[in-house]
Design an enzyme around this catalytic site. Sequence first.
Site, PDB file in Angstrom:
ATOM      1  N   ALA A  91      -2.908   9.324  21.711  1.00 29.57           N
ATOM      2  CA  ALA A  91      -2.415   9.483  23.081  1.00 29.57           C
ATOM      3  C   ALA A  91      -2.583  10.910  23.595  1.00 29.57           C
ATOM      4  CB  ALA A  91      -0.941   9.061  23.164  1.00 29.57           C
ATOM      5  N   ASP A 106       0.450  13.013  21.253  1.00 37.02           N
ATOM      6  CA  ASP A 106       1.538  12.550  20.393  1.00 37.02           C
ATOM      7  C   ASP A 106       1.292  12.945  18.945  1.00 37.02           C
ATOM      8  OD1 ASP A 106       2.720  11.438  22.585  1.00 37.02           O
ATOM      9  OD2 ASP A 106       2.527   9.354  21.941  1.00 37.02           O
ATOM     10  N   ASN A 157      -4.808   8.741   2.060  1.00 38.20           N
ATOM     11  CA  ASN A 157      -5.077   8.149   3.372  1.00 38.20           C
ATOM     12  C   ASN A 157      -5.275   9.188   4.464  1.00 38.20           C
ATOM     13  OD1 ASN A 157      -5.221   5.435   2.834  1.00 38.20           O
ATOM     14  ND2 ASN A 157      -3.217   4.914   3.649  1.00 38.20           N
ATOM     15  N   ASP A 158      -4.235   9.997   4.717  1.00 35.38           N
ATOM     16  CA  ASP A 158      -4.318  10.868   5.885  1.00 35.38           C
ATOM     17  C   ASP A 158      -3.286  11.983   5.868  1.00 35.38           C
ATOM     18  OD1 ASP A 158      -1.891   9.533   6.723  1.00 35.38           O
ATOM     19  OD2 ASP A 158      -3.111   7.975   7.640  1.00 35.38           O
ATOM     20  N   ASP A 190       0.815  -1.209   0.000  1.00 37.50           N
ATOM     21  CA  ASP A 190       0.000   0.000   0.000  1.00 37.50           C
ATOM     22  C   ASP A 190       0.853   1.266   0.000  1.00 37.50           C
ATOM     23  OD1 ASP A 190      -2.333  -1.400  -0.117  1.00 37.50           O
ATOM     24  OD2 ASP A 190      -2.925  -1.054   1.965  1.00 37.50           O
ATOM     25  N   GLY A 191       2.038   1.218   0.614  1.00 39.63           N
ATOM     26  CA  GLY A 191       2.914   2.391   0.605  1.00 39.63           C
ATOM     27  C   GLY A 191       3.347   2.755  -0.803  1.00 39.63           C
ATOM     28  N   ARG A 225       2.441   6.196  -3.239  1.00 35.15           N
ATOM     29  CA  ARG A 225       3.372   6.993  -4.038  1.00 35.15           C
ATOM     30  C   ARG A 225       2.856   7.132  -5.465  1.00 35.15           C
ATOM     31  NH1 ARG A 225       7.289   3.784  -1.457  1.00 35.15           N
ATOM     32  NH2 ARG A 225       7.929   2.770  -3.389  1.00 35.15           N
TER      33      ARG A 225
END
Length: 353
Positions: free
Chosen positions: A242, A207, A177-178, A70-71, A75
């Site tokens: 977090a 975090d 994605n994000d 997926d990475g 790209r």
Amino acid sequence: MIDRIGLVVHGGRPAAVSAAGDVRRWAGERAIPCADIDVWSSAPEAGRLSPEEEAARAGDPSLIVTVGGDGTFLRGIRVAAAIDATVLGVDVGRVGFLTEVEASDVAAALDAVHTGRFSVDARLTLTMRASRPLEIPADMQVLLRYGRGPALPPPQVRPSDPMQVGWGVPLDVVALNDVVFEKLVRDRQASLAVYVNGRLFASYSADALIIATSTGSTAYSFAAGGPIVSPHLDALVFTPVAPHMVFNRSLVLAARDQRVGVRVLERSGQVAVTLDGQLRGVLDPGDWFSVYAGPRRAKLLRLAEHEFLGRVRNRFRLSDSPAALADGAAPAMYSPAEPEPQDLRHPGPPDIH
């Protein structure tokens, strides 16, 4: 019909290199141009090429084939979005929520695409405006050692008043994605105010804060406790990581009507901003960013009906829990023989169809 292929390959995986060779052979046998893209410039000082430059070097292909996980697919999406190309993902990774075919099936998949036996799965993307352009400081390595050596001065506070920076500058960025705002170093929290359509929602010391699409809901946001959202919904999924506060729940927003603003508070540590896992800049106190739905959708190429929840079930092994199976196995389908009733075929009032 395929007229030109752009190839994005995870060169660190032998299986990906081998499958990429299959793509090149397939293209060569049909006299279809095939060029590698998403590469470093030959001049080291020139740095990374922009997606438009990478696409232009490959001849602006109409189809981009990614070979990896997926990475690697993400790209390819960055390049494809710049030229409105479709993307076919060949999977040699471990999770594969986005990729479409296995490496052993790549030739058959290309045959299907070449003869028009495919559909396009259009997915929401994200883009941004900011009070200043994104940049990665030249002394990045020094910043990463913050708290482990000589004390560094606190970060400068940037102008942030609306009368000073207005709506900010549009950034030439795209994320499938994000977008993630995370603390730059281990011992300094990211202190961020979060706005929805310009109104303050909450302030976090955390975090990280994740703003994901429905597609990205199964990625970092899910790992941080966020919900899984159907990719058929145009949603923004906001998830804190977090946080030092009682309220640690995700927020799901309507992407077509709402935008998320993030402002780095005055005494925050510096904040790294990443898009789809790629570091794009470092933020100082006072910086603010607006994340919202992008103007173009990512075009994922599908060879069969995309059964999203089936992938979720299989990837996370949801149907073969030993504790549940001890009480009986569930049938794979619930589908009576008679035609589907009208109220199930089109549920809900008429005005939402």
